[in-house]
Design a protein around this motif. Structure first.
Motif, short mmCIF file in Angstrom:
data_model
loop_
_atom_site.label_atom_id
_atom_site.label_comp_id
_atom_site.label_asym_id
_atom_site.label_seq_id
_atom_site.Cartn_x
_atom_site.Cartn_y
_atom_site.Cartn_z
N UNK A 25 0.85 -1.19 0.00
CA UNK A 25 0.00 0.00 0.00
C UNK A 25 0.88 1.24 0.00
N UNK A 26 0.45 2.26 -0.74
CA UNK A 26 1.16 3.53 -0.80
C UNK A 26 0.26 4.63 -0.25
N UNK A 27 0.85 5.66 0.35
CA UNK A 27 0.02 6.70 0.96
C UNK A 27 -0.46 7.74 -0.05
N UNK A 28 -1.76 7.89 -0.15
CA UNK A 28 -2.32 9.00 -0.93
C UNK A 28 -2.00 10.30 -0.19
N UNK A 29 -2.05 11.43 -0.90
CA UNK A 29 -1.78 12.71 -0.24
C UNK A 29 -2.84 13.03 0.82
N UNK A 30 -4.00 12.35 0.75
CA UNK A 30 -5.03 12.56 1.79
C UNK A 30 -4.72 11.76 3.04
N UNK A 31 -3.72 10.86 2.96
CA UNK A 31 -3.32 10.06 4.10
C UNK A 31 -3.82 8.63 4.08
N UNK A 32 -4.76 8.31 3.20
CA UNK A 32 -5.32 6.96 3.14
C UNK A 32 -4.39 6.03 2.36
N UNK A 33 -4.33 4.74 2.73
CA UNK A 33 -3.51 3.79 1.97
C UNK A 33 -4.17 3.42 0.65
N UNK A 34 -3.36 3.28 -0.40
CA UNK A 34 -3.86 2.94 -1.73
C UNK A 34 -3.06 1.73 -2.23
N UNK A 35 -3.75 0.72 -2.74
CA UNK A 35 -3.10 -0.45 -3.30
C UNK A 35 -3.83 -0.84 -4.58
#
Length: 239
Positions: A25-35
């Motif tokens: 998972x990578x961090x979106x600029x909003x702070x949520x994890x994205x995969x």
């Protein structure tokens, strides 16, 4: 909440070994994890050569709706084969990304209440490029892509208003490296920034100051550390 990764079975096409893979998972600029969404019915393929457009995939953050490019999921098999993991569909990257309500800051929270920059651990040269791309995105630069001109060393990244060089080698950057970046940026009428894993020679630092180039060192946590005053200013002000 952002998209969380799930585990899928993966078979190596070369040695037929079975693996269980979960995309990072990578961090979106909003702070949520994205995969990236993995395709459980897909078949892994061997990576024989690198193509920038095939190394990245567009994934939408489920928390804020922002569409960004992230590294395509890969797995190294013990037999030596690098596997590209199938994903469940992709989205076109021509769509303008959704604008986040806040923008991340480097450490902690600054006076504007921005969430902290979320680094990724650097284990490979690809991770170093990803870390630099994440940082540029955090600074506010959009449409990050592979630069048209390849630098003498490392990887070139470009975005609206900036040209970046990412040097993941173990050799400190030289004055020539800095000058080549500056000349390329001049021909494209844009500003530039340098990211190095091994740092810079004293002469390279002096040359960068003279040419007004921000210098950063990428530590192994994936956090760019400013080397000169110009980098401190960019880190504080953003793009």
């Amino acid at each position: 909440m952002g998209r969380m990764s799930e585990s899928v079975p993966v078979r190596c096409p070369a040695c037929r070994r079975e693996h269980v893979y979960a995309a990072p998972s990578y961090p979106c600029v909003c702070g949520a994890p994205v995969a990236p969404p993995l395709d459980r019915r897909g078949v892994a393929t061997a990576v024989t050569h690198r193509v920038w457009d095939e190394d990245w995939i567009a994934v939408r953050c489920e928390a804020c709706g922002r569409l960004d490019e992230w590294p395509y999921p890969e797995l190294g098999c013990p037999c030596g084969t690098l596997l590209r993991i199938p994903v469940a569909g992709t989205e076109p990257t021509s769509e303008p990304p959704a604008q986040p309500t806040t923008r991340a800051a480097k450490t902690g929270t600054d006076v504007r209440g921005r969430p902290a920059f979320q680094p990724i651990t650097i284990r490979t040269a690809r991770d170093a490029v990803t870390a630099a791309a994440l940082y540029l995105r955090w600074l506010g630069y959009r449409d990050i892509r592979r630069a048209d001109q390849r630098p003498p060393s490392g990887i070139g990244l470009a975005a609206r208003g900036i040209l970046a060089q990412v040097d993941p080698t173990v050799r400190p950057a030289s004055p020539r490296d800095v000058e080549c970046l500056w000349l390329t940026a001049m021909t494209e009428s844009t500003t530039c920034v340098y990211f190095s894993l091994a740092g810079y020679t004293d002469e390279a630092r002096a040359r960068a100051d003279a040419l007004h180039i921000p210098l950063f060192i990428l530590d192994l946590t994936g956090t760019p550390q400013p080397v000169n005053d110009l980098a401190d200013e960019l880190d504080a002000a953003g793009g």
